[in-house]
Design an enzyme around this catalytic site. Structure first.
Site, PDB file in Angstrom:
ATOM      1  CD  GLU A  28      -2.326  -1.586   2.646  1.00 34.59           C
ATOM      2  OE1 GLU A  28      -2.107  -0.770   3.568  1.00 34.59           O
ATOM      3  OE2 GLU A  28      -2.912  -2.660   2.818  1.00 34.59           O
ATOM      4  CG  LEU A  57      -6.493  -0.327   3.143  1.00 35.76           C
ATOM      5  CD1 LEU A  57      -5.098   0.093   3.543  1.00 35.76           C
ATOM      6  CD2 LEU A  57      -7.515   0.696   3.650  1.00 35.76           C
ATOM      7  CD  GLU A  59      -3.254  -4.824   5.430  1.00 33.44           C
ATOM      8  OE1 GLU A  59      -2.833  -3.653   5.373  1.00 33.44           O
ATOM      9  OE2 GLU A  59      -4.467  -5.113   5.570  1.00 33.44           O
ATOM     10  CD  GLN A  81       0.311   1.787   4.757  1.00 33.96           C
ATOM     11  OE1 GLN A  81      -0.512   1.985   5.652  1.00 33.96           O
ATOM     12  NE2 GLN A  81       0.352   2.519   3.669  1.00 33.96           N
ATOM     13  CG  PHE A  82       2.176   0.933  10.884  1.00 34.41           C
ATOM     14  CD1 PHE A  82       3.100   1.477  11.759  1.00 34.41           C
ATOM     15  CD2 PHE A  82       1.646   1.747   9.888  1.00 34.41           C
ATOM     16  CE1 PHE A  82       3.501   2.798  11.656  1.00 34.41           C
ATOM     17  CE2 PHE A  82       2.035   3.076   9.773  1.00 34.41           C
ATOM     18  CZ  PHE A  82       2.967   3.600  10.661  1.00 34.41           C
ATOM     19  N   GLY A  84       0.757  -4.081  13.222  1.00 32.49           N
ATOM     20  CA  GLY A  84      -0.610  -4.417  13.601  1.00 32.49           C
ATOM     21  C   GLY A  84      -1.541  -4.618  12.424  1.00 32.49           C
ATOM     22  CG  PHE A  85      -1.830  -2.037   9.390  1.00 35.71           C
ATOM     23  CD1 PHE A  85      -2.396  -1.744  10.617  1.00 35.71           C
ATOM     24  CD2 PHE A  85      -1.493  -0.985   8.552  1.00 35.71           C
ATOM     25  CE1 PHE A  85      -2.610  -0.429  11.010  1.00 35.71           C
ATOM     26  CE2 PHE A  85      -1.700   0.331   8.936  1.00 35.71           C
ATOM     27  CZ  PHE A  85      -2.270   0.615  10.170  1.00 35.71           C
ATOM     28  CE1 TYR A  87      -0.950  -9.998  14.795  1.00 31.31           C
ATOM     29  CE2 TYR A  87      -1.790  -7.781  15.083  1.00 31.31           C
ATOM     30  CZ  TYR A  87      -0.887  -8.773  15.405  1.00 31.31           C
ATOM     31  OH  TYR A  87       0.082  -8.529  16.356  1.00 31.31           O
ATOM     32  N   PRO A  88      -4.866  -9.414   9.236  1.00 32.01           N
ATOM     33  CG  PRO A  88      -6.059  -7.534   8.532  1.00 32.01           C
ATOM     34  CD  PRO A  88      -4.845  -7.936   9.307  1.00 32.01           C
ATOM     35  CG  HIS A 128      -0.046   2.509  13.889  1.00 37.38           C
ATOM     36  ND1 HIS A 128      -1.393   2.390  14.130  1.00 37.38           N
ATOM     37  CD2 HIS A 128       0.064   3.049  12.642  1.00 37.38           C
ATOM     38  CE1 HIS A 128      -2.072   2.851  13.086  1.00 37.38           C
ATOM     39  NE2 HIS A 128      -1.203   3.258  12.171  1.00 37.38           N
TER      40      HIS A 128
END
Length: 324
Positions: A28, A57, A59, A81-82, A84-85, A87-88, A128
């Site tokens: 992204e 957007l 993951e 990106q981070f 915490g992102f 997990y999807p 994040h």
């Protein structure tokens, strides 16, 4: 040449793209923007939008597409990106990416790199500042590595892209702007699955990785002013784990401390402590101690300096170990 970790990663990715037309970058805002942290800055302009791809957007879609591309012979490098992102995308990573080579008896290779900025210390908001390394290190079929300085960032990202197994490449975001000397062509770079002894010592072994390595070195320096000699090991690879380097050090020092940002319970330090105590029990002068984050969700940014382990907590643990 002294450059930041961000620039070293950018340099390594540029080299990978130039060397192999099958290497693709996906994520992204990594193209026109150059990524949130500017790790991919300028690469789309140089190599085009078909090789440095701005994705939607999503993951799960990024990693799923990378798996399909790898099956067709490409070598995708995904940016999350981070931390915490990610997990999807965990279902794609654990159920498919980690399994296909074993499931096919080695016929299928999936040379996919997933880059994840991880850890805290940048004053960011919820989701994040995660430390998800143990989820991936626990998953058979994945290689999990993390750099702690610009030279390793450059060498290890190139090695990760060249590897035929899927690699989770963790980048300590609070050290993105730390500068260090980087040589383009290291004559014999340390393989990315090997640990490194960064500081020799005789009284205790301090093991760290990623964002905790600078704190470990600072703590060892402070301990030296009090006449205590601490050996510092940068693990670099969590899976596979270079136990030989760890064992050799603990065998000599008789004491081991493990430092990481992630929470204490069920963390990576527990695995390392168990392995050390199992294999070096008769040489230990004290229990293996862990210096970690707390067993709570990551706090708001105004409290993160209290939550994160640092030099003072490392030195407290060292005092405790040496008291035995």
């Amino acid at each position: 040449m002294s450059i930041s970790m961000v620039k070293a990663l950018n340099k390594g990715l540029r080299k990978a793209l130039a060397d192999d037309p099958k290497v693709l970058l996906m994520g992204e805002d990594i193209g026109r923007l150059g990524g949130v942290f500017r790790v991919t800055d300028g690469l789309q302009k140089e190599f085009g939008s078909l090789r440095v791809i701005d994705t939607p957007l999503g993951e799960a879609g990024i990693v799923g597409s990378a798996i399909g591309l790898a099956l067709r012979g490409y070598r995708p490098v995904c940016e999350i990106q981070f931390d915490g992102f990610v997990y999807p995308a965990v279902n794609q990573i654990i159920s498919q990416l980690a399994k296909l080579r074993h499931r096919s008896g080695g016929v299928i290779t999936l040379p996919v790199v997933i880059r994840i900025p991880f850890g805290g210390g940048i004053g960011s908001i919820e989701h994040h500042s995660e430390s998800p390394e143990v989820y991936f290190a626990h998953t058979a079929g994945l290689k999990v590595v993390t750099c702690s300085n610009p030279q390793d960032a450059y060498d290890m990202i190139r090695q990760a892209v060249d590897d035929d197994d899927p690699v989770i490449f963790l980048e300590p975001k609070r050290h993105y702007w730390t500068k260090g000397e980087v040589t383009d062509e290291t004559p014999t770079p340390t393989p990315f699955d090997r640990a490194r002894v960064l500081r020799a010592g005789t009284d205790a072994t301090l093991i760290a990785y990623g964002p905790m390595v600078p704190a470990a070195l600072e703590a060892a320096e402070a301990a030296a002013e009090e006449g205590r000699s601490v050996e510092v090991i940068d693990l670099r690879s969590l899976s596979p784990l270079d136990l030989d380097t760890v064992r050799e050090s603990v065998h000599r020092t008789g004491r081991a401390l493990v430092a990481h940002e992630a929470s204490l319970s069920h963390g990576f330090g527990a695995e390392l402590a168990a392995r050390i105590q199992q294999e070096e029990f008769h040489f230990l002068e004290a229990p293996v101690l862990r210096i970690t984050g707390y067993d709570t969700p990551y706090p708001p940014s105004r409290l993160e300096s209290d939550w994160l382990p640092g030099v003072d907590r490392i030195l407290d643990a060292l005092d405790h170990s040496l008291s035995y």
